[in-house]
Design a protein around this motif. Structure first.
Motif, PDB file in Angstrom:
ATOM      1  N   ALA A  20      10.690  64.490  -8.417  1.00 32.66           N
ATOM      2  CA  ALA A  20      10.549  65.122  -7.733  1.00 32.66           C
ATOM      3  C   ALA A  20       8.332  65.447  -7.138  1.00 32.66           C
ATOM      4  O   ALA A  20       8.056  64.332  -8.009  1.00 32.66           O
ATOM      5  N   ASP A  21       8.472  66.659  -6.789  1.00 34.27           N
ATOM      6  CA  ASP A  21       7.333  66.215  -5.733  1.00 34.27           C
ATOM      7  C   ASP A  21       6.466  67.203  -7.473  1.00 34.27           C
ATOM      8  O   ASP A  21       4.965  66.944  -7.493  1.00 34.27           O
ATOM      9  N   ASP A  22       6.802  67.717  -7.865  1.00 29.05           N
ATOM     10  CA  ASP A  22       6.346  67.936  -9.432  1.00 29.05           C
ATOM     11  C   ASP A  22       6.097  67.057 -10.181  1.00 29.05           C
ATOM     12  O   ASP A  22       6.298  65.745 -11.268  1.00 29.05           O
ATOM     13  N   TRP A  23       4.829  67.600 -11.197  1.00 27.04           N
ATOM     14  CA  TRP A  23       4.296  66.170 -12.324  1.00 27.04           C
ATOM     15  C   TRP A  23       5.014  67.057 -13.339  1.00 27.04           C
ATOM     16  O   TRP A  23       5.787  68.063 -13.850  1.00 27.04           O
ATOM     17  N   TYR A  24       5.100  65.400 -14.433  1.00 26.34           N
ATOM     18  CA  TYR A  24       5.582  66.178 -15.768  1.00 26.34           C
ATOM     19  C   TYR A  24       4.711  65.165 -16.189  1.00 26.34           C
ATOM     20  O   TYR A  24       3.602  65.003 -15.978  1.00 26.34           O
ATOM     21  N   ARG A  25       4.476  66.438 -17.916  1.00 25.86           N
ATOM     22  CA  ARG A  25       3.474  66.279 -18.648  1.00 25.86           C
ATOM     23  C   ARG A  25       3.870  65.117 -20.432  1.00 25.86           C
ATOM     24  O   ARG A  25       5.073  65.181 -20.301  1.00 25.86           O
ATOM     25  N   LEU A  26       3.278  64.137 -19.734  1.00 25.12           N
ATOM     26  CA  LEU A  26       3.779  63.172 -21.080  1.00 25.12           C
ATOM     27  C   LEU A  26       3.209  63.252 -22.510  1.00 25.12           C
ATOM     28  O   LEU A  26       1.893  63.084 -22.126  1.00 25.12           O
ATOM     29  N   THR A  27       3.174  63.808 -23.588  1.00 27.44           N
ATOM     30  CA  THR A  27       2.667  63.875 -24.785  1.00 27.44           C
ATOM     31  C   THR A  27       3.368  62.901 -26.232  1.00 27.44           C
ATOM     32  O   THR A  27       4.665  62.652 -26.013  1.00 27.44           O
ATOM     33  N   MET A  28       2.368  62.204 -26.247  1.00 25.63           N
ATOM     34  CA  MET A  28       2.820  61.119 -27.225  1.00 25.63           C
ATOM     35  C   MET A  28       1.392  61.464 -28.934  1.00 25.63           C
ATOM     36  O   MET A  28       0.684  61.515 -28.755  1.00 25.63           O
ATOM     37  N   GLY A  66       5.343  51.815 -15.291  1.00 27.51           N
ATOM     38  CA  GLY A  66       6.205  51.085 -14.197  1.00 27.51           C
ATOM     39  C   GLY A  66       6.158  52.177 -12.930  1.00 27.51           C
ATOM     40  O   GLY A  66       5.039  52.731 -12.646  1.00 27.51           O
ATOM     41  N   GLY A  67       6.988  50.879 -11.656  1.00 31.66           N
ATOM     42  CA  GLY A  67       7.064  52.069  -9.928  1.00 31.66           C
ATOM     43  C   GLY A  67       6.329  50.663  -9.598  1.00 31.66           C
ATOM     44  O   GLY A  67       6.641  49.689  -9.516  1.00 31.66           O
ATOM     45  N   ILE A  75      -0.563  58.585 -12.723  1.00 32.60           N
ATOM     46  CA  ILE A  75      -1.003  58.969 -13.968  1.00 32.60           C
ATOM     47  C   ILE A  75      -2.711  60.317 -14.224  1.00 32.60           C
ATOM     48  O   ILE A  75      -3.430  59.987 -12.961  1.00 32.60           O
ATOM     49  N   ASP A  76      -2.352  61.780 -14.119  1.00 31.84           N
ATOM     50  CA  ASP A  76      -3.698  62.696 -13.752  1.00 31.84           C
ATOM     51  C   ASP A  76      -4.077  63.171 -15.006  1.00 31.84           C
ATOM     52  O   ASP A  76      -2.670  63.656 -16.171  1.00 31.84           O
TER      53      ASP A  76
END
Length: 376
Positions: A20-28, A66-67, A75-76
């Motif tokens: 998607a064009d939206d960003w996901y928030r990854l929290t670890m 990956g990618g 990442i932002d």
């Protein structure tokens, strides 16, 4: 497609997300003292109590993505902090007892070292031991099949060595994978026994299924213990590997049935209003069925649980009720508003709405069981 891996790189918990064009928030979150980590995608848990691959000291942390050139991963706003991100409310991993708790106990389904890969099963059971100790449980019941290869005495020693790390006493049901002589040598000198704990009578019997049945001596032992408990005003818990509850998709097979003596056992359960009948064997769970006054509960365990969590259960005993929480090994304890669980045999998230159509006895969230009202 995000994943959390633990112990070995090929064990993963996946969640699929559309591009998607939206960003996901990854929290670890890394807990270097406890040796665990947690991860969320937005507010969806990927894992909340995953063990690190090593307990050795950590001095470097690497973040890899990956990618591909035409579909890069980006990442932002990378933030590293000792405190939780603003707006992130971490769930409690274990339930907090209420003020009038009488005692807390842990119940563990089949550990069965060697069934899901020996190293994996050892790691999972050791993780369980650490969680049970943190929970404050003052005794633990294990529902049989401590080992997979009944002739491998080292497996008995390994399981017993880990269980001895539990802070309270441990009581073992004999499963169909334990040789009787080795069970008696390492776990209990009798396969049929009973004990009392804070006004409760716990009765253990050797019932390993495959239509092998119960002897008259066993039924007399059960009846005697039930009668004594009834006269003493004690709540009763029957513990056995194979459940006498047969009206389910597992129990209808002969391999999963007690056989001769089962009907008489059910009569005794009904007559004495036994509160709980606890078992393992199915590698499914937590399953909960009520028949007359008795709550039949089947525990999934820590080795190759299907249609459910790899888990154990917390029993909080109060004067008027028992509250039963399921504790998935790699997640916070289950809540009623949970929408899905991770089915390890299928390696996917299963919505409760779908699972309950096939297994209406699958317990979702805590179970609250009323105790008998006793005369003053």
């Amino acid at each position: 497609r995000a994943h959390a891996a633990w112990q070995h790189a090929y064990w993963r918990i996946y969640r699929d997300y559309p591009l998607a064009d939206d960003w996901y928030r990854l929290t670890m979150r890394l807990d270097l003292d406890r040796g665990t980590y947690a991860a969320w995608i937005d507010d969806e848990p990927l894992g909340e109590e995953l063990p690190l691959c090593s307990r050795d000291p950590i001095d470097h942390i690497y973040l890899g993505l990956g990618g591909s050139p035409d579909s890069p991963a980006l990442i932002d706003d990378l933030t590293v902090s000792r405190s939780a991100p603003q707006g992130r409310q971490l769930r409690d991993l274990l339930p907090a007892p209420e003020a009038n708790l009488q005692f807390r106990m842990a119940v563990i389904g089949d550990p069965q070292l060697g069934f899901g890969g020996y190293t994996a099963d050892v790691a999972r059971f050791q993780h369980t031991v650490e969680q049970v100790n943190r929970s404050g449980a003052e005794l633990t019941l294990i529902m049989g099949d401590m080992v997979h290869d009944n002739d491998n005495e080292q497996a008995y020693l390994d399981l017993k060595g880990m269980a001895d790390q539990l802070k309270g006493p441990v009581h073992y049901v004999r499963g169909n994978h334990e040789r009787l002589d080795l069970y008696q040598k390492h776990f209990h000198p009798q396969a049929d026994f009973a004990f009392e704990h804070q006004g409760w009578r716990f009765v253990f019997i050797d019932a390993i299924g495959n239509q092998r049945g119960l002897t008259e001596k066993q039924l007399q032992f059960v009846e005697r213990e039930f009668q004594q408990a009834t006269e003493a005003g004690e709540d009763i818990v029957l513990c056995l590997h194979v459940s006498p509850w047969q009206d389910n998709e597992r129990g209808r097979g002969a391999y999963n049935q007690i056989g001769p003596g089962r009907d008489r056992l059910v009569e005794l359960l009904d007559k004495h209003q036994v509160l709980f009948c606890l078992s393992g064997h199915y590698h499914r769970g937590l399953w909960h069925h009520t028949q007359n006054a008795t709550h039949y509960m089947v525990f999934g365990g820590t080795a190759q649980a299907r249609q459910g969590w790899l888990s154990w259960c917390i029993f909080d005993i109060y004067p008027d009720r028992v509250v039963i929480h399921e504790k998935p090994l790699y997640f916070a304890f289950e809540r009623p508003d949970s929408k899905a669980f991770f089915a390890f045999n299928e390696n996917e998230w299963t919505p409760y709405s779908e699972a309950l159509k096939k297994f209406p006895y699958l317990q979702q969230g805590p179970a609250v069981i009323s105790r008998r009202t006793k005369p003053e």
